[in-house]
Design an enzyme around this catalytic site. Structure first.
Site, PDB file in Angstrom:
ATOM      1  N   GLU A  48      18.202  65.204 -20.844  1.00 14.22           N
ATOM      2  CA  GLU A  48      17.848  63.825 -21.212  1.00 14.22           C
ATOM      3  C   GLU A  48      16.339  63.689 -21.166  1.00 14.22           C
ATOM      4  OE1 GLU A  48      19.707  60.592 -19.099  1.00 14.22           O
ATOM      5  OE2 GLU A  48      18.751  59.156 -20.450  1.00 14.22           O
ATOM      6  N   CYS A 242      21.614  57.712 -20.440  1.00 10.94           N
ATOM      7  CA  CYS A 242      21.373  56.296 -20.782  1.00 10.94           C
ATOM      8  C   CYS A 242      20.517  56.150 -22.037  1.00 10.94           C
ATOM      9  CB  CYS A 242      20.670  55.598 -19.627  1.00 10.94           C
ATOM     10  SG  CYS A 242      21.698  55.450 -18.177  1.00 10.94           S
ATOM     11  N   ASN A 373      28.072  56.728 -23.662  1.00  7.34           N
ATOM     12  CA  ASN A 373      27.708  57.271 -22.356  1.00  7.34           C
ATOM     13  C   ASN A 373      27.830  56.169 -21.324  1.00  7.34           C
ATOM     14  OD1 ASN A 373      26.245  59.150 -20.406  1.00  7.34           O
ATOM     15  ND2 ASN A 373      24.871  57.374 -20.389  1.00  7.34           N
ATOM     16  N   GLU A 374      28.563  56.409 -20.276  1.00  4.28           N
ATOM     17  CA  GLU A 374      28.663  55.441 -19.167  1.00  4.28           C
ATOM     18  C   GLU A 374      28.952  54.021 -19.653  1.00  4.28           C
ATOM     19  OE1 GLU A 374      25.502  55.708 -16.274  1.00  4.28           O
ATOM     20  OE2 GLU A 374      26.247  57.637 -15.562  1.00  4.28           O
TER      21      GLU A 374
HETATM   22  O1  AHR Z   1      20.823  61.339 -15.302  1.00  8.69           O
HETATM   23  C1  AHR Z   1      20.187  60.119 -15.202  1.00  8.69           C
HETATM   24  C2  AHR Z   1      21.059  58.976 -15.660  1.00  8.69           C
HETATM   25  O2  AHR Z   1      22.158  58.864 -14.817  1.00  8.69           O
HETATM   26  C3  AHR Z   1      21.682  59.142 -17.011  1.00  8.69           C
HETATM   27  O3  AHR Z   1      20.844  58.721 -18.009  1.00  8.69           O
HETATM   28  C4  AHR Z   1      22.886  58.280 -16.944  1.00  8.69           C
HETATM   29  O4  AHR Z   1      23.919  58.723 -17.787  1.00  8.69           O
HETATM   30  C5  AHR Z   1      23.238  58.260 -15.488  1.00  8.69           C
HETATM   31  O5  AHR Z   1      23.400  56.996 -15.015  1.00  8.69           O
END
Ligand code: AHR
Length: 654
Positions: A48, A242, A373-374
């Site tokens: 990321e 995120c 994601n999430e």
């Molecule tokens: O890894 C950091 C963050 O943690 C990521 O962006 C997210 O998916 C999670 O909350």
């Protein structure tokens, strides 16, 4: 009622205590116990753009705001006007349709002194002695004759490289020159100086080390990619996290804005710029120089399956929670379909042709695609349904990764698992950022998962120390050891846990927002954490099938402070077993091998420290590193003394 609950908890506590204290004196490894097949790509990487992982990190561009596209167009730059030099610096608009909106105009009113711009890079700029740095830029003379430029690398008054650029014309042209640094230095400035009286337009001022990963122009940092390659990762998940969702929909990651020529990629604020008030990074933007083509290419270089994750039409629910109405979701779904075509389509298809134009006519062989994601709630399920229908009807073999939200348990998690199971989801992404104790206690997490339900992608995990306050020391041995213990549980359950990745992957020591992280770097160097070495032990010793390792007739997941898993490697014809000793003392064991072995020795790789608070740093990068040795097998028994706080991998020829 309260008393019943308390008694129940007490009973569970006592049972766990008794169980955990069961003494172990020997392990049995069943050499004929070949079980479920392990996904060949099980242990992978989660990338990321957080902690300056892309711009300022893996992507080797050295100039911050190289194209004056930040909302504050001179951010990262400083005007140079010294020793009587007179003039002005402006940014002006380009009049074409590209996403490169602005350029710099330097107007010089006399020929005295020194006039130009300097850039200090990403939290500094570093160069290495005798290394070459490729400078490229666009320029045209707007007014005046005989204008020329001087490019320099300088540390204070000390000039480390100096090149003149003549032959500037009245039309926009690209220029390329090489600067060679005379010494190794950090906190260097890049300077571009205008010589002569007149006006010069200049843009996309870019500086890269010549020595990038695979020597590619505008390439990646070789030292960082090498550490990734050394892990032999099974997959590369990108671009996050995120960052996929964005703090609002406008800020979501849109892969189509990250391919093609740089002028067509645009620049966008990185959500981690403003995410944490205590770690604000006002200069954190995305140039998308590391875009989806480069992610696919990196995955290919690493021999890893590409695993892109896309927005499902729901912005981060911790932030705006902005949501796309179901009847307006087409654009998002089309992005997913087009991405598959970009990755796998023939050069005759619209998006396959774009891939080919970027230099890769062969398909990237994409097998996985993540939707969201999430995200959580019925809103996620409704949107996931729309994606599923569209993707599966066009690409029935594509494996869809669904999310189970940000927590590994609780109402939202249970709801998503229930709904996704009912829909026969293939792979569910689980995230856990928890204490080392949680990891130790959760080594049996998957023992009782429904074998007929969806498979698990342990997509983001890391043990977060609850006692260590220094962010850079959170990647300590206590965390890494507990992850190793937990990972034996992932391996034992590899029939259901198909993919796993530590997160986040990269962090700049002076630019991080989130800790712990697997690999840390500054502009000159990089170091792998103890957590990296644990991940690497698993990813480079995976096996093809699960196998049985037991003590007192049972699998081992915390009993007597020990954790164990075993696999068979059919290709190498070996049995591999991993034993983690979380005790503060050395423990002696007989490891009994039931079945025929070849040879008289086993290979033993040991990762160990007597202290749980040991962490690495740029100065001390290898306090904990694997040690490989050989151990005798006597009458099918390996006699071992496992050091305190140790992770041990044994390989025995079958
Ligand atoms: O890894 C950091 C963050 O943690 C990521 O962006 C997210 O998916 C999670 O909350």
């Amino acid at each position: 009622m309260k008393r019943i609950t308390f008694s129940l908890l007490l009973a569970i506590g006592i049972c766990w205590g008794v169980y955990a204290q069961q003494k172990i004196s020997a392990f049995e490894v069943d050499l004929k116990s070949k079980g479920a097949s392990i996904a060949p790509d099980m242990w992978g990487l989660f990338f990321e753009d957080i902690n300056f992982a892309a711009d300022g990190g893996l992507y080797a561009e050295m100039i911050k705001n190289y194209s004056f596209e930040f909302p504050s167009p001179f951010m990262g730059w400083q005007r140079i006007q010294e020793q009587g030099a007179m003039g002005y610096h402006y940014t002006k608009p380009h009049l074409d349709e590209s996403k490169n909106k602005k350029f710099l105009q330097m107007q010089r009113l006399n020929e005295e002194g020194v006039f130009g711009m300097s850039n200090a890079g990403f939290r500094g700029m570093a160069v290495k002695a005798n290394a070459n740095y490729r400078l490229t830029f666009l320029a045209r003379i707007a007014k005046g004759e005989n204008l020329s430029l001087k490019a320099q690398l300088a540390k204070g008054r000390n000039i480390l490289a100096d090149v003149n650029i003549e032959g500037l014309t009245r039309d926009w042209q690209e220029y390329e020159v090489m600067l060679t640094a005379s010494e190794t230095a950090d906190q260097v400035n890049f300077r571009i100086l205008l010589e002569g009286e007149g006006e010069l337009d200049i843009d996309m001022i870019s500086l890269f080390p010549e020595d990038t990963w695979k020597g590619r122009k505008r390439g990646l940092r070789k030292d960082i990619v090498q550490l990734l390659a050394d892990m032999n990762p099974g997959f590369l998940r990108f671009p996050g996290g995120c960052i996929v969702e964005g703090f609002d929909l406008e800020n979501r990651y849109q892969w189509k804005n990250t391919i093609g020529e740089m002028k067509d990629r645009g620049t966008m604020i990185n959500r981690w710029n403003i995410e944490f008030a205590h770690r604000n990074a006002p200069d954190y933007f995305q140039s998308f120089g590391l875009g989806f083509f480069e992610y696919f290419q990196l995955a290919e270089d690493l021999g890893a399956e590409p695993l892109p994750i896309l927005s499902c039409g729901l912005a981060c629910q911790y932030n705006s929670g902005e949501i796309v109405p179901l009847d307006m979701l087409d654009e998002y779904v089309q992005d997913a379909l087009d991405l598959i075509e970009f990755a796998n389509g023939s050069v005759e298809t619209a998006w396959g042709a774009k891939r080919a134009a970027m230099g890769h006519p062969e398909p990237f062989d994409l097998k996985y695609i993540g939707v969201g994601n999430e995200n959580w709630g019925p809103q996620y399920i409704e949107r996931a349904d729309v994606f599923e229908k569209a993707i599966k009807s066009a690409y029935p073999d594509m494996i869809i990764v669904s999310t189970s939200g940000p927590s590994p348990d609780g109402h939202e998690f249970d709801y998503l698992w229930k709904e996704l199971t009912a829909r026969k989801a293939e792979l569910i992404d689980e995230h856990y950022y928890k204490s080392p104790e949680w990891f130790l206690e959760s080594a049996r997490r998957y023992d009782n998962y429904d074998r007929n339900g969806p498979k698990v992608f342990a997509g983001e995990y890391a043990a977060h120390s609850t006692t260590e306050k220094d962010a850079l020391k959170k990647n300590n041995w206590e965390a890494a050891l507990s992850e190793a213990a937990f990972m034996t549980g992932l391996e034992r359950n590899a029939d259901i846990v198909r993919l796993a990745s530590y997160a986040p992957l990269l962090a700049h020591v002076d630019g991080w927002q989130w800790a712990p992280d697997m690999i840390w770097f500054d502009n000159l160097g990089v170091y792998a954490t103890p957590n990296y070495y644990v991940q690497k032990l698993f990813s480079t010793n995976p096996g093809t099938h699960t196998a049985k390792i037991t003590a007192n007739g049972n699998s081992v997941a915390g009993e007597d402070g020990m954790y164990a898993s075993a696999t068979i490697d059919e290709k190498a014809k070996e049995i591999i077993f991993k034993i983690v000793n979380t005790n503060a003392e050395m423990r002696a064991f007989d490891i009994k091998l039931s079945g025929n072995v070849k040879g008289k020795n086993a290979t033993w790789i040991e990762l160990q420290s007597n202290q749980l608070d040991v962490a690495h740093s740029l100065k001390e990068p290898k306090k904990i590193a694997p040690v490989e040795k050989s151990v005798e097998i006597q009458k099918r028994v390996v006699k071992t003394e496992l050091k305190p706080y140790s992770v041990n991998v044994f390989r025995v020829k079958l």
